[in-house]
Design a protein around this motif. Structure first.
Motif, PDB file in Angstrom:
ATOM      1  N   GLY A  46       0.769  -1.213   0.174  1.00  0.00           N
ATOM      2  CA  GLY A  46       0.023   0.068  -0.119  1.00  0.00           C
ATOM      3  C   GLY A  46       0.523   1.055  -0.207  1.00  0.00           C
ATOM      4  O   GLY A  46       0.555   2.180  -0.980  1.00  0.00           O
ATOM      5  N   GLN A  47       1.604   1.343   0.937  1.00  0.00           N
ATOM      6  CA  GLN A  47       2.611   2.705   1.005  1.00  0.00           C
ATOM      7  C   GLN A  47       3.684   2.601   0.286  1.00  0.00           C
ATOM      8  O   GLN A  47       4.310   3.511  -0.144  1.00  0.00           O
ATOM      9  CB  GLN A  47       2.736   3.138   2.620  1.00  0.00           C
ATOM     10  CG  GLN A  47       1.334   3.375   3.467  1.00  0.00           C
ATOM     11  CD  GLN A  47       1.569   3.582   4.831  1.00  0.00           C
ATOM     12  OE1 GLN A  47       2.685   3.611   5.149  1.00  0.00           O
ATOM     13  NE2 GLN A  47       0.651   3.964   5.448  1.00  0.00           N
ATOM     14  N   SER A  48       4.090   1.139   0.286  1.00  0.00           N
ATOM     15  CA  SER A  48       5.628   1.352  -0.360  1.00  0.00           C
ATOM     16  C   SER A  48       5.449   0.869  -1.843  1.00  0.00           C
ATOM     17  O   SER A  48       4.257   0.453  -2.175  1.00  0.00           O
ATOM     18  CB  SER A  48       6.282  -0.027   0.220  1.00  0.00           C
ATOM     19  OG  SER A  48       7.579  -0.433  -0.391  1.00  0.00           O
ATOM     20  N   GLN A  49       6.420   1.700  -2.581  1.00  0.00           N
ATOM     21  CA  GLN A  49       6.400   1.349  -3.855  1.00  0.00           C
ATOM     22  C   GLN A  49       6.909   0.153  -4.449  1.00  0.00           C
ATOM     23  O   GLN A  49       7.243   0.000  -5.741  1.00  0.00           O
ATOM     24  CB  GLN A  49       7.014   2.627  -4.462  1.00  0.00           C
ATOM     25  CG  GLN A  49       6.076   3.942  -4.236  1.00  0.00           C
ATOM     26  CD  GLN A  49       4.661   3.960  -4.829  1.00  0.00           C
ATOM     27  OE1 GLN A  49       4.221   3.364  -6.005  1.00  0.00           O
ATOM     28  NE2 GLN A  49       3.734   4.460  -4.085  1.00  0.00           N
ATOM     29  N   THR A  50       7.710  -0.466  -3.763  1.00  0.00           N
ATOM     30  CA  THR A  50       8.499  -1.717  -4.027  1.00  0.00           C
ATOM     31  C   THR A  50       7.542  -2.766  -3.651  1.00  0.00           C
ATOM     32  O   THR A  50       7.179  -3.052  -2.509  1.00  0.00           O
ATOM     33  CB  THR A  50       9.794  -1.757  -3.335  1.00  0.00           C
ATOM     34  OG1 THR A  50       9.508  -1.953  -1.827  1.00  0.00           O
ATOM     35  CG2 THR A  50      10.628  -0.473  -3.600  1.00  0.00           C
ATOM     36  N   PHE A  51       7.504  -3.820  -4.507  1.00  0.00           N
ATOM     37  CA  PHE A  51       6.616  -4.952  -4.534  1.00  0.00           C
ATOM     38  C   PHE A  51       6.914  -6.071  -5.215  1.00  0.00           C
ATOM     39  O   PHE A  51       7.527  -5.702  -6.266  1.00  0.00           O
ATOM     40  CB  PHE A  51       5.055  -4.869  -4.352  1.00  0.00           C
ATOM     41  CG  PHE A  51       4.598  -4.026  -5.738  1.00  0.00           C
ATOM     42  CD1 PHE A  51       4.553  -4.529  -6.830  1.00  0.00           C
ATOM     43  CD2 PHE A  51       4.688  -2.537  -5.493  1.00  0.00           C
ATOM     44  CE1 PHE A  51       4.307  -3.749  -8.203  1.00  0.00           C
ATOM     45  CE2 PHE A  51       4.108  -1.893  -6.747  1.00  0.00           C
ATOM     46  CZ  PHE A  51       4.060  -2.486  -8.117  1.00  0.00           C
ATOM     47  N   SER A  52       6.589  -7.352  -5.168  1.00  0.00           N
ATOM     48  CA  SER A  52       7.275  -8.432  -5.652  1.00  0.00           C
ATOM     49  C   SER A  52       5.884  -9.164  -6.440  1.00  0.00           C
ATOM     50  O   SER A  52       4.901  -9.267  -5.760  1.00  0.00           O
ATOM     51  CB  SER A  52       7.878  -9.432  -4.985  1.00  0.00           C
ATOM     52  OG  SER A  52       9.070  -8.794  -4.166  1.00  0.00           O
ATOM     53  N   PHE A  53       6.020  -9.704  -7.434  1.00  0.00           N
ATOM     54  CA  PHE A  53       5.247 -10.507  -8.352  1.00  0.00           C
ATOM     55  C   PHE A  53       5.028 -11.831  -7.495  1.00  0.00           C
ATOM     56  O   PHE A  53       5.961 -12.607  -7.564  1.00  0.00           O
ATOM     57  CB  PHE A  53       5.547 -10.570  -9.717  1.00  0.00           C
ATOM     58  CG  PHE A  53       4.481 -11.519 -10.519  1.00  0.00           C
ATOM     59  CD1 PHE A  53       3.164 -10.949 -10.899  1.00  0.00           C
ATOM     60  CD2 PHE A  53       4.590 -12.938 -10.757  1.00  0.00           C
ATOM     61  CE1 PHE A  53       2.369 -11.655 -11.481  1.00  0.00           C
ATOM     62  CE2 PHE A  53       3.870 -13.693 -11.340  1.00  0.00           C
ATOM     63  CZ  PHE A  53       2.694 -12.901 -12.226  1.00  0.00           C
ATOM     64  N   VAL A  54       3.737 -12.077  -7.146  1.00  0.00           N
ATOM     65  CA  VAL A  54       3.423 -13.392  -6.564  1.00  0.00           C
ATOM     66  C   VAL A  54       2.555 -14.331  -7.189  1.00  0.00           C
ATOM     67  O   VAL A  54       2.259 -15.422  -6.744  1.00  0.00           O
ATOM     68  CB  VAL A  54       3.052 -13.070  -5.041  1.00  0.00           C
ATOM     69  CG1 VAL A  54       3.822 -12.595  -4.207  1.00  0.00           C
ATOM     70  CG2 VAL A  54       1.624 -12.298  -5.308  1.00  0.00           C
ATOM     71  N   GLY A  55       2.091 -13.794  -8.386  1.00  0.00           N
ATOM     72  CA  GLY A  55       1.045 -14.757  -9.294  1.00  0.00           C
ATOM     73  C   GLY A  55      -0.235 -14.801  -8.754  1.00  0.00           C
ATOM     74  O   GLY A  55      -0.689 -13.903  -8.331  1.00  0.00           O
ATOM     75  N   LEU A 106      -6.662  -1.112   4.887  1.00  0.00           N
ATOM     76  CA  LEU A 106      -6.195   0.057   5.436  1.00  0.00           C
ATOM     77  C   LEU A 106      -5.335  -0.485   6.796  1.00  0.00           C
ATOM     78  O   LEU A 106      -4.687   0.355   7.390  1.00  0.00           O
ATOM     79  CB  LEU A 106      -7.277   0.981   5.862  1.00  0.00           C
ATOM     80  CG  LEU A 106      -7.983   1.747   4.578  1.00  0.00           C
ATOM     81  CD1 LEU A 106      -9.115   2.248   5.035  1.00  0.00           C
ATOM     82  CD2 LEU A 106      -7.035   2.495   4.001  1.00  0.00           C
ATOM     83  N   TYR A 107      -5.950  -1.336   7.586  1.00  0.00           N
ATOM     84  CA  TYR A 107      -5.404  -1.898   8.630  1.00  0.00           C
ATOM     85  C   TYR A 107      -4.376  -2.780   8.726  1.00  0.00           C
ATOM     86  O   TYR A 107      -3.223  -2.756   9.548  1.00  0.00           O
ATOM     87  CB  TYR A 107      -6.562  -2.255   9.809  1.00  0.00           C
ATOM     88  CG  TYR A 107      -7.306  -1.328  10.295  1.00  0.00           C
ATOM     89  CD1 TYR A 107      -6.866  -0.902  11.679  1.00  0.00           C
ATOM     90  CD2 TYR A 107      -8.377  -0.737   9.780  1.00  0.00           C
ATOM     91  CE1 TYR A 107      -7.788   0.310  12.194  1.00  0.00           C
ATOM     92  CE2 TYR A 107      -9.184   0.100  10.179  1.00  0.00           C
ATOM     93  CZ  TYR A 107      -8.865   0.787  11.476  1.00  0.00           C
ATOM     94  OH  TYR A 107      -9.360   1.454  12.081  1.00  0.00           O
ATOM     95  N   TYR A 108      -4.347  -3.749   8.018  1.00  0.00           N
ATOM     96  CA  TYR A 108      -3.395  -4.862   7.986  1.00  0.00           C
ATOM     97  C   TYR A 108      -2.366  -4.607   6.959  1.00  0.00           C
ATOM     98  O   TYR A 108      -1.347  -5.450   6.787  1.00  0.00           O
ATOM     99  CB  TYR A 108      -4.046  -6.125   7.474  1.00  0.00           C
ATOM    100  CG  TYR A 108      -5.042  -6.552   8.658  1.00  0.00           C
ATOM    101  CD1 TYR A 108      -5.090  -6.274  10.017  1.00  0.00           C
ATOM    102  CD2 TYR A 108      -6.127  -7.353   8.330  1.00  0.00           C
ATOM    103  CE1 TYR A 108      -6.103  -6.498  11.027  1.00  0.00           C
ATOM    104  CE2 TYR A 108      -7.188  -7.824   9.286  1.00  0.00           C
ATOM    105  CZ  TYR A 108      -6.972  -7.181  10.719  1.00  0.00           C
ATOM    106  OH  TYR A 108      -7.986  -7.712  11.273  1.00  0.00           O
ATOM    107  N   GLY A 109      -2.506  -3.689   6.130  1.00  0.00           N
ATOM    108  CA  GLY A 109      -1.243  -3.424   5.065  1.00  0.00           C
ATOM    109  C   GLY A 109      -1.211  -4.450   3.946  1.00  0.00           C
ATOM    110  O   GLY A 109      -0.303  -4.601   3.368  1.00  0.00           O
TER     111      GLY A 109
END
Length: 309
Positions: free
Chosen positions: A41-50, A272-275
């Motif tokens: 949500g807040q971070s612009q770094t994420f990984s593809f998990v299919g 919103l709560y658990y991210g």
């Protein structure tokens, strides 16, 4: 000349279509893309998990329970609302006693239309606040207070309408039905007024009862309006976020102990709560697919030949 007309029309459609693609279609595409990642949500770094998020959804007991609650709403809200709206609309337009002027509604039908439509002018947020007062779990609640006065409930042990697993869903259904009946009553009344009175009068002369007139004349001629109402109420039943999040306990509602959860509340809590934004996006995609399937199935199931008059 025809070619120039096409250019003229295309020029007017270019901007609206572009805006629709940017602000409606593109967010759907983005949501599906994020649902395939572990985005926080807040971070612009994420990984593809299919499809891991979608696999996790079907192992999530809370989300599966929320789907079941939405299905219950989907069954009861359209059926009860449409039946009540049809009954009241018929009574207001053709349910009065036969008079010299022909078929008419019950006495005071114009006043009843205003009374029935009044809940529609209130937003769901306002209704949630009002019905929280109605369902208060003490003698100060309107419903409990009335039951105590009638001797049906002990004043020391009032009913916990919004905190009892057996009652909370029905309490929410009552609010939605109370809010929606007036609107669909007006919709059906407008359709009934387009039906020639001569048809009703001929049926009465032939000895048809009010019930026969309703099922043999009114309902077949109103089927297009009923079909439209069914789809809209079905879509509303697949949402229910405002009422559940405002009236029930817990973060974004869903209480007691997840017995009133709907898909929208579970999605917003994860977002919103658990991210778990990627996980929540997968829930949003499932909601979209279920709503589309629901609309197609309802339109197909209620489709019939149109009756001309």
């Amino acid at each position: 000349m025809r070619k120039g007309q096409y250019r003229f029309v295309a020029g007017f459609l270019l901007v609206p279509v572009a805006l629709y693609l940017i602000f409606v279609i593109w967010p759907y595409i983005q949501t599906f893309g994020y649902s395939l990642t572990d985005w926080k949500g807040q971070s612009q770094t994420f990984s593809f998990v299919g499809l891991d998020n979608y696999e996790a959804l079907f192992r999530d007991d809370i989300f599966m329970g929320a789907i079941w609650h939405n299905i219950l709403f989907l069954v009861f809200i359209p059926v009860i609302t449409i039946l009540l709206a049809l009954f009241f609309a018929f009574m207001l337009n053709a349910g009065g006693r036969g008079r010299a002027g022909g078929v008419s509604g019950v006495a005071g039908s114009k006043f009843y239309r205003v009374v029935y439509f009044f809940p529609q002018v209130l937003s769901l947020a306002i209704l949630a606040v009002l019905f929280r007062a109605v369902y208060r779990s003490d003698g100060g609640g309107m419903l409990n207070g009335a039951l105590v006065k009638l001797g049906l409930v002990d004043a020391d042990r009032p009913v916990e309408w919004l905190n009892e697993p057996d009652f909370v869903l029905w309490a929410l259904i009552v609010v939605v039905v109370w809010h929606g009946v007036g609107f669909y009553l007006v919709l059906f009344s407008a359709a009934m007024q387009s039906i020639p009175k001569d048809i009703y009068e001929a049926a009465l002369i032939d000895g048809a009862s009010r019930g026969q007139s309703f099922f043999r004349i009114t309902l077949p001629l109103l089927w297009d309006s009923v079909q439209t109402a069914w789809v809209y109420l079905g879509i509303a039943a697949m949402d229910m976020f405002i009422l559940v999040s405002t009236m029930t306990s817990g973060e974004f509602g869903g209480g007691p102990d997840h017995h009133s959860e709907v898909m929208a509340t579970v999605m917003m809590r994860n977002f919103l709560y658990y991210g778990k934004s990627g996980y929540a996006c997968a829930m949003g995609v499932i909601m979209l697919l279920l709503t589309l399937i629901l609309s197609v199935v309802m339109l197909r199931a209620t489709r019939r030949e149109r009756i001309e008059f």
